[in-house]
Design a protein around this motif. Structure first.
Motif, PDB file in Angstrom:
ATOM      1  N   VAL A   1     -20.199  -9.191   9.271  1.00  0.00           N
ATOM      2  CA  VAL A   1     -19.783  -8.848   7.905  1.00  0.00           C
ATOM      3  C   VAL A   1     -18.967  -7.561   7.950  1.00  0.00           C
ATOM      4  O   VAL A   1     -19.349  -6.589   8.596  1.00  0.00           O
ATOM      5  N   PHE A   2     -17.828  -7.556   7.271  1.00  0.00           N
ATOM      6  CA  PHE A   2     -17.026  -6.335   7.206  1.00  0.00           C
ATOM      7  C   PHE A   2     -16.295  -6.280   5.874  1.00  0.00           C
ATOM      8  O   PHE A   2     -16.259  -7.252   5.115  1.00  0.00           O
ATOM      9  N   TYR A   3     -15.710  -5.121   5.585  1.00  0.00           N
ATOM     10  CA  TYR A   3     -15.058  -4.865   4.311  1.00  0.00           C
ATOM     11  C   TYR A   3     -13.675  -4.265   4.545  1.00  0.00           C
ATOM     12  O   TYR A   3     -13.439  -3.593   5.549  1.00  0.00           O
ATOM     13  N   ASN A   4     -12.789  -4.522   3.607  1.00  0.00           N
ATOM     14  CA  ASN A   4     -11.490  -3.850   3.587  1.00  0.00           C
ATOM     15  C   ASN A   4     -11.331  -3.110   2.270  1.00  0.00           C
ATOM     16  O   ASN A   4     -11.477  -3.709   1.195  1.00  0.00           O
ATOM     17  N   LEU A   5     -11.093  -1.817   2.366  1.00  0.00           N
ATOM     18  CA  LEU A   5     -10.672  -1.055   1.199  1.00  0.00           C
ATOM     19  C   LEU A   5      -9.158  -1.216   1.103  1.00  0.00           C
ATOM     20  O   LEU A   5      -8.432  -0.927   2.060  1.00  0.00           O
ATOM     21  N   VAL A   6      -8.681  -1.726  -0.022  1.00  0.00           N
ATOM     22  CA  VAL A   6      -7.254  -2.026  -0.196  1.00  0.00           C
ATOM     23  C   VAL A   6      -6.662  -1.108  -1.258  1.00  0.00           C
ATOM     24  O   VAL A   6      -7.189  -1.024  -2.374  1.00  0.00           O
ATOM     25  N   ILE A   7      -5.603  -0.428  -0.898  1.00  0.00           N
ATOM     26  CA  ILE A   7      -4.876   0.423  -1.842  1.00  0.00           C
ATOM     27  C   ILE A   7      -3.423  -0.032  -1.854  1.00  0.00           C
ATOM     28  O   ILE A   7      -2.789  -0.140  -0.803  1.00  0.00           O
ATOM     29  N   GLY A   8      -2.905  -0.335  -3.021  1.00  0.00           N
ATOM     30  CA  GLY A   8      -1.541  -0.845  -3.146  1.00  0.00           C
ATOM     31  C   GLY A   8      -0.583   0.167  -3.748  1.00  0.00           C
ATOM     32  O   GLY A   8      -0.973   1.126  -4.409  1.00  0.00           O
ATOM     33  N   LYS A   9       0.679  -0.083  -3.509  1.00  0.00           N
ATOM     34  CA  LYS A   9       1.759   0.700  -4.121  1.00  0.00           C
ATOM     35  C   LYS A   9       2.818  -0.307  -4.557  1.00  0.00           C
ATOM     36  O   LYS A   9       3.311  -1.091  -3.741  1.00  0.00           O
TER      37      LYS A   9
END
Length: 499
Positions: free
Chosen positions: A55-63
């Protein structure tokens, strides 16, 4: 991404957690995906120590195309039970992933609403101990096509903390690569089907309709990030932090904050240790060795490290070009025309002290061989003694298990034309490994005497007969390679007891 992460996100998780429940971020690897409209999404991988492996996670930040930073969100990746082992075995390559993807408000995992208008606590909706996602979907990458799925939100109230409710929504997820990839097209697929496109990045796109989902916590809908935010552009799947979490579990480091920080700050070392454990079947010896080398690497400073007295630069073990080109590494205890094998380099990267120990013992072994036999021969009694003595010293100085790993690594790239030599070397190496293990407190002279007795009593092996006058002894003139001679070995040559 780095600015937002450092100033807003990092302090949030650092301030709210402790060593037992800390999130593990791979800060060294951030994925950037840019679409044709110049929308950008940045993904950084993190894990939580209490989650199951895989199990893993991605923190996603967009521009967006106008350069405006978008509100972050979190993607949770959870492999199916039957898929988890395959996914892990293939180094968390997402093309082997079958399971669920869940999209969350970032405040489901970070309890300070840094992107909110005020100081509102945007508490997550919790069910069975986990935050309830905005939406989730099943993804299957095992077929000939790419993974895809459609998710449906729940109706009504779900209870738990936070006081949020749900309304209906439908989101479609598509999983593919960011470019053509041989026979696989643009769909996600295992590298074995990828042809020339091996290594392309897996990208997720999310499209939602009826976007009115969970209401915000405590009536502060204008302060907390919405589930309904639009996702522009593709999202790179980043599973790199999984290695840290896996090592913490395998090595039982949950309460060792120094080791956790070291692994988080040295992604390449973490990856190398992970691969080393897997290649050694996560054996008890490999796990003990991994713990030892983490402590060892943590102790090094720019003025106190293996190789400093030999003129090697600090952290030379992170640079293969140094191992390939520095004369210190081009010397070995057997013959000067062989270079370091890749397996040996991988061990040096993890345990650089081994290179210094080998170099010291190489000199001792060669000098004692000349003293006993007058020369350092090839495939004769002197060769048998040198191999056994060298490996006895190594076994005494670094342990039998690691000494064997290194001697086996040395033989791993030997040409098949010298297969009989390999059998001879491994036989004599094992004699040395056992002597070093049995006599850990003996000095160099005593170890040498014990090995000499064994060789004299016929316990070692050499090759016989050898035609030292064969014109192809050192080199085969019919090939472009230099040094690929037959060493006088013929079909009549056999392993023979030493004398």
């Amino acid at each position: 991404m780095k600015s937002v992460y450092e100033s807003k996100i990092k302090s949030a998780y650092a301030s709210k957690t402790n060593a037992s429940d800390n999130y593990f971020f791979d800060e060294e690897k951030v994925l950037e995906i840019i679409d044709t409209l110049q929308n950008k999404n940045y993904s950084i991988s993190f894990t939580r120590p209490n989650d199951k492996e895989g199990v893993f996670y991605n923190l996603v930040i967009g521009k967006n195309a106008q350069g405006e930073i978008q509100t972050p969100f979190v993607l949770k990746f959870k492999p199916d039970i039957n898929n988890s082992e395959e996914f892990i075995k293939n180094n968390f390559d997402f093309t082997y992933f079958n399971g669920s993807i869940s999209r969350h408000r970032y405040t489901d995992f970070f309890d300070i609403g840094y992107f909110s208008k005020g100081d509102t606590k945007c508490e997550p909706l919790i069910v069975n101990g986990d935050p309830v996602p905005c939406d989730d979907t099943k993804v299957n990458n095992s077929g000939t096509g790419g993974g895809s799925g459609t998710s449906t939100g729940n109706n009504g109230n779900s209870g738990g903390s936070g006081g949020g409710g749900w309304t209906y929504t439908s989101c479609s997820y598509s999983v593919g690569t960011n470019g053509p990839c041989g026979a696989g097209g643009t769909a996600a697929h295992p590298p074995s089907r990828c042809g020339a496109g091996t290594g392309v990045q897996v990208v997720i796109t999310i499209n939602c309709t009826d976007i009115e989902m969970r209401t915000q916590a405590k009536g502060k809908s204008d302060d907390c990030p919405p589930c309904s935010q639009k996702v522009d552009g593709g999202i790179g799947v980043n599973s790199s932090a999984q290695y840290v979490n896996t090592l913490i579990n395998k090595l039982r480091l949950k309460n060792n904050t120094d080791a956790i920080d070291f692994l988080n700050n040295n992604a390449s070392v973490t990856f190398n240790i992970y691969n080393f454990l897997n290649s050694n079947d996560n054996s008890t010896e490999a796990i003990s060795f991994a713990i030892e080398i983490i402590n060892e690497l943590m102790s090094y400073t720019s003025t106190n490290y293996p190789g400093s007295n030999q003129g090697l630069p600090f952290e030379w073990w992170k640079d293969e070009s140094i191992m390939d080109n520095n004369s210190f590494f081009n010397q070995n205890p057997y013959d000067v025309w062989r270079e370091l094998t890749q397996k040996k380099k991988e061990i040096f990267k993890l345990y650089p002290a081994a290179a210094i120990i080998l170099n010291r013992n190489r000199t001792i072994a060669e000098q004692r061989t000349i003293l006993n036999y007058g020369n350092n021969g090839l495939n004769d009694n002197s060769d048998a003694f040198r191999h056994a003595y060298f490996n006895a010293l190594n076994s005494r100085d670094m342990g039998k298990w690691l000494a064997k790993k290194l001697s086996d690594a040395h033989e791993s790239e030997t040409s098949t034309i010298w297969s009989l030599e390999v059998q001879m070397d491994l036989f004599n190496n094992n004699i040395g490994h056992q002597v070093g293990h049995d006599f850990p407190n003996d000095n160099d002279i005593q170890i040498g005497n014990t090995i000499k007795d064994k060789i004299n009593n016929g316990l070692g092996r050499y090759l016989n007969p050898i035609n030292y006058f064969d014109p192809n002894y050192r080199d085969n003139p019919l090939t472009p390679l230099f040094g690929d001679g037959n060493h006088g070995i013929s079909s009549a040559t056999t392993l023979t007891p030493t004398y």
